[in-house]
Write a protein that holds these residues in place. Structure first.
Motif, PDB file in Angstrom:
ATOM      1  N   VAL A 319       0.828  -1.209   0.000  1.00 25.61           N
ATOM      2  CA  VAL A 319       0.000   0.000   0.000  1.00 25.61           C
ATOM      3  C   VAL A 319       0.862   1.257   0.000  1.00 25.61           C
ATOM      4  CG1 VAL A 319      -2.033  -1.061   1.041  1.00 25.61           C
ATOM      5  CG2 VAL A 319      -0.224  -0.170   2.511  1.00 25.61           C
ATOM      6  N   GLU A 320       2.035   1.193   0.624  1.00 24.62           N
ATOM      7  CA  GLU A 320       2.928   2.363   0.634  1.00 24.62           C
ATOM      8  C   GLU A 320       3.498   2.609  -0.761  1.00 24.62           C
ATOM      9  OE1 GLU A 320       7.073   3.922   2.757  1.00 24.62           O
ATOM     10  OE2 GLU A 320       5.936   2.278   3.667  1.00 24.62           O
ATOM     11  N   GLU A 327       0.834   9.539  -5.454  1.00 31.24           N
ATOM     12  CA  GLU A 327       1.005  10.895  -4.947  1.00 31.24           C
ATOM     13  C   GLU A 327       2.188  11.625  -5.581  1.00 31.24           C
ATOM     14  OE1 GLU A 327      -0.866  12.754  -2.590  1.00 31.24           O
ATOM     15  OE2 GLU A 327      -2.302  11.219  -3.210  1.00 31.24           O
ATOM     16  N   VAL A 328       3.261  10.910  -5.817  1.00 29.50           N
ATOM     17  CA  VAL A 328       4.483  11.556  -6.310  1.00 29.50           C
ATOM     18  C   VAL A 328       4.569  11.500  -7.837  1.00 29.50           C
ATOM     19  CG1 VAL A 328       7.008  11.544  -6.234  1.00 29.50           C
ATOM     20  CG2 VAL A 328       5.688  11.022  -4.168  1.00 29.50           C
ATOM     21  N   TYR A 329       4.155  10.370  -8.420  1.00 30.44           N
ATOM     22  CA  TYR A 329       4.394  10.155  -9.853  1.00 30.44           C
ATOM     23  C   TYR A 329       3.118  10.128 -10.699  1.00 30.44           C
ATOM     24  CZ  TYR A 329       8.949   8.752  -8.022  1.00 30.44           C
ATOM     25  OH  TYR A 329      10.163   8.718  -7.367  1.00 30.44           O
ATOM     26  N   GLU A 330       1.960  10.208 -10.075  1.00 31.44           N
ATOM     27  CA  GLU A 330       0.673  10.155 -10.788  1.00 31.44           C
ATOM     28  C   GLU A 330       0.521   8.870 -11.606  1.00 31.44           C
ATOM     29  OE1 GLU A 330      -1.180  14.279 -11.802  1.00 31.44           O
ATOM     30  OE2 GLU A 330       0.825  14.236 -12.670  1.00 31.44           O
ATOM     31  N   ILE A 331       0.923   7.757 -10.996  1.00 31.47           N
ATOM     32  CA  ILE A 331       0.783   6.447 -11.620  1.00 31.47           C
ATOM     33  C   ILE A 331      -0.210   5.637 -10.786  1.00 31.47           C
ATOM     34  CG2 ILE A 331       1.945   4.320 -12.294  1.00 31.47           C
ATOM     35  CD1 ILE A 331       4.550   5.981 -12.463  1.00 31.47           C
ATOM     36  N   MET A 332      -1.251   5.135 -11.404  1.00 25.51           N
ATOM     37  CA  MET A 332      -2.325   4.442 -10.702  1.00 25.51           C
ATOM     38  C   MET A 332      -2.178   2.927 -10.832  1.00 25.51           C
ATOM     39  SD  MET A 332      -5.325   7.032 -11.975  1.00 25.51           S
ATOM     40  CE  MET A 332      -4.338   7.662 -13.359  1.00 25.51           C
ATOM     41  N   VAL A 333      -1.905   2.278  -9.708  1.00 26.29           N
ATOM     42  CA  VAL A 333      -1.846   0.823  -9.628  1.00 26.29           C
ATOM     43  C   VAL A 333      -2.725   0.395  -8.454  1.00 26.29           C
ATOM     44  CG1 VAL A 333       0.463   0.672 -10.633  1.00 26.29           C
ATOM     45  CG2 VAL A 333       0.200   0.834  -8.139  1.00 26.29           C
ATOM     46  N   THR A 354      -0.155  -7.477  -2.494  1.00 25.05           N
ATOM     47  CA  THR A 354       0.855  -7.185  -3.511  1.00 25.05           C
ATOM     48  C   THR A 354       0.517  -5.857  -4.193  1.00 25.05           C
ATOM     49  OG1 THR A 354      -0.393  -8.349  -5.245  1.00 25.05           O
ATOM     50  CG2 THR A 354       1.287  -9.624  -4.036  1.00 25.05           C
ATOM     51  N   VAL A 355       1.518  -5.329  -4.888  1.00 25.80           N
ATOM     52  CA  VAL A 355       1.276  -4.254  -5.841  1.00 25.80           C
ATOM     53  C   VAL A 355       0.910  -4.920  -7.165  1.00 25.80           C
ATOM     54  CG1 VAL A 355       2.233  -2.231  -7.003  1.00 25.80           C
ATOM     55  CG2 VAL A 355       3.037  -2.843  -4.704  1.00 25.80           C
ATOM     56  N   ILE A 378      12.099   4.956  -6.125  1.00 28.14           N
ATOM     57  CA  ILE A 378      11.578   4.557  -4.825  1.00 28.14           C
ATOM     58  C   ILE A 378      12.538   3.605  -4.130  1.00 28.14           C
ATOM     59  CG2 ILE A 378       9.730   3.270  -3.682  1.00 28.14           C
ATOM     60  CD1 ILE A 378       7.832   4.372  -5.878  1.00 28.14           C
ATOM     61  N   ILE A 379      13.044   2.633  -4.888  1.00 29.62           N
ATOM     62  CA  ILE A 379      13.979   1.649  -4.313  1.00 29.62           C
ATOM     63  C   ILE A 379      15.247   2.337  -3.829  1.00 29.62           C
ATOM     64  CG2 ILE A 379      15.481  -0.311  -4.905  1.00 29.62           C
ATOM     65  CD1 ILE A 379      13.197  -1.200  -6.833  1.00 29.62           C
ATOM     66  N   SER A 380      15.775   3.278  -4.594  1.00 27.61           N
ATOM     67  CA  SER A 380      17.019   3.955  -4.205  1.00 27.61           C
ATOM     68  C   SER A 380      16.835   4.766  -2.926  1.00 27.61           C
ATOM     69  CB  SER A 380      17.499   4.868  -5.333  1.00 27.61           C
ATOM     70  OG  SER A 380      16.615   5.958  -5.526  1.00 27.61           O
ATOM     71  N   LYS A 381      15.653   5.336  -2.730  1.00 23.66           N
ATOM     72  CA  LYS A 381      15.387   6.133  -1.538  1.00 23.66           C
ATOM     73  C   LYS A 381      15.133   5.257  -0.311  1.00 23.66           C
ATOM     74  CE  LYS A 381      13.538  10.031  -4.146  1.00 23.66           C
ATOM     75  NZ  LYS A 381      12.337  10.819  -4.521  1.00 23.66           N
ATOM     76  N   LEU A 382      14.548   4.085  -0.550  1.00 19.48           N
ATOM     77  CA  LEU A 382      14.249   3.192   0.567  1.00 19.48           C
ATOM     78  C   LEU A 382      15.495   2.408   1.004  1.00 19.48           C
ATOM     79  CD1 LEU A 382      10.767   1.832  -0.599  1.00 19.48           C
ATOM     80  CD2 LEU A 382      11.215   3.514   1.180  1.00 19.48           C
TER      81      LEU A 382
END
Length: 382
Positions: A319-320, A327-333, A354-355, A378-382
């Motif tokens: 969900v995160e 919210e950040v990229y305007e991509i709806m999944v 799952t995503v 996202i992966i690089s920031k996490l």
């Protein structure tokens, strides 16, 4: 520009002709189908009948009167299961069903003492057809299988399953929510007795549309009763199709919109739609496999899948990930259990979900490039 990757929930955008046809009906016709002898009512009735014929063309069926309209595939599935399975009966189903099937069966198990057998499948979600014969019992009344998992994308071997059902003279109900319009379906060649479909997914039609295609001569017991426009003198629901299963006013505007969508599909051809969605799935799988910290579920083979890919990032709730993408990229999944806990139990994600990204005919390769770039960030920031 926002990117929509939730076509397994509902397809977007729709062909322009869909909205245009709904608007035209609402603005210029507006009459109830099958409820009047005046010209507009006859026009509405004929337009609905033409949609029945289009669906017959799409699914290789011969009798438009056996196309039943409902509000969605969930209502259609409930109508079929509850109208066929009797108290004390037995049903065989897959291990990865959507709640539209699973909850219906479990409620009948609780309330009417039916028995349910689930066929094992492998970790990719592929049903083990060789296990079905041993599950057949003298009181088996129905096989009900999803055509493709809405979690894993796995396409089930329905032709082999249907052949077994036909050999045992058992009715075979197929949930085509994830395949109708995007994958070839042949009711005759696939030994399907009842096909449940929904209009708003890969059929590219409006929400509030769906139904059944009935390919056998028996009568499904009606689950609701009311006006049908014909045979009004009888105190009982008609025992013929489609009237017996279509009590009350139909969603005529939505059905006409669905007809425009099916016409679009027939013009484009299911084969071309399948070809494009297979390409998008193949490209997305390859890109996703190149990212670190990604767990991909399902077959991983676009030949065995519809355009649905479920994945997780290590140590990051689904969900995160979906929230950040929106919210950040305007991509709806989609994130969560996708109304199919049995599929998540198979892959060990029942508690975390799952995503899910799912492609439609109007997605492009560039949409995948953008979500992969976003996931890498996202992966690089996490």
């Amino acid at each position: 520009m926002p990117i929509y990757l939730d076509n397994a929930a509902t397809s977007y955008p729709k062909p322009d002709a869909v909205a245009d046809s709904v608007y035209h009906f609402m603005k210029h016709i507006g009459a109830n189908a099958g409820r009047g002898a005046y010209a507009r009512a006859r026009d509405a009735d004929d337009r609905v009948y033409q949609v029945r014929k289009l669906l017959c063309r799409l699914f290789n069926h011969t009798d438009p009167e056996h196309v039943i309209f409902a509000s969605n595939v969930t209502e259609a599935i409930n109508l079929a299961i509850r109208g066929i399975v009797k108290p004390g009966g037995h049903v065989i189903t897959s291990s990865i069903e959507h709640n539209a099937v699973w909850r219906c069966l479990k409620m009948l198990e609780r309330d009417y003492d039916i028995r349910i057998s689930t066929v094992p499948c492998d970790s990719s979600g592929m049903t083990d057809v060789g296990m079905i014969e041993a599950l057949v019992q003298p009181n088996t009344q129905l096989f009900v299988f999803t055509h493709a998992s809405n979690v894993l994308g796995t396409i089930q071997p329905i032709r082999q399953i249907g052949r077994i059902a036909r050999q045992h003279d058992i009715l075979f109900l197929v949930d085509s929510a994830q395949t109708a319009g995007a994958y070839p379906i042949d009711i005759e060649e696939d030994y399907i007795d009842i096909l449940a479909f929904t209009g708003h997914k890969s059929l590219l039609g409006p929400m509030g549309t769906g139904g059944l295609v009935v390919n056998y001569e028996g009568m499904i017991r009606p689950q609701k009763a009311g006006g049908t426009g014909r045979d009004s003198i009888s105190p009982y629901q008609p025992d013929y199709l489609p009237d017996g299963l279509e009590a009350g006013t139909l969603n005529v505007g939505g059905i006409i919109g669905l007809g425009a969508a099916v016409s679009f599909i027939l013009d484009e051809t299911v084969e071309e739609i399948r070809k494009k969605e297979r390409f998008l799935t193949h490209y997305a799988l390859k890109q996703l496999q190149d990212l670190d910290q990604v767990i991909i579920y399902g077959p991983g083979d676009p030949d065995k899948m519809v355009g649905v890919i479920s994945f997780n990032l290590l140590d990051t709730p689904a969900v995160e990930v979906a929230y950040i993408l929106d919210e950040v990229y305007e991509i709806m999944v989609r994130a969560g259990l996708h109304c199919a806990p049995t599929a998540h139990r198979l892959i060990g994600t029942e508690l975390v979900g799952t995503v899910r990204m799912s492609f439609g005919y109007f997605n492009e390769k560039e949409d995948i490039d953008i979500i992969m770039s976003a996931l890498a960030q996202i992966i690089s920031k996490l």
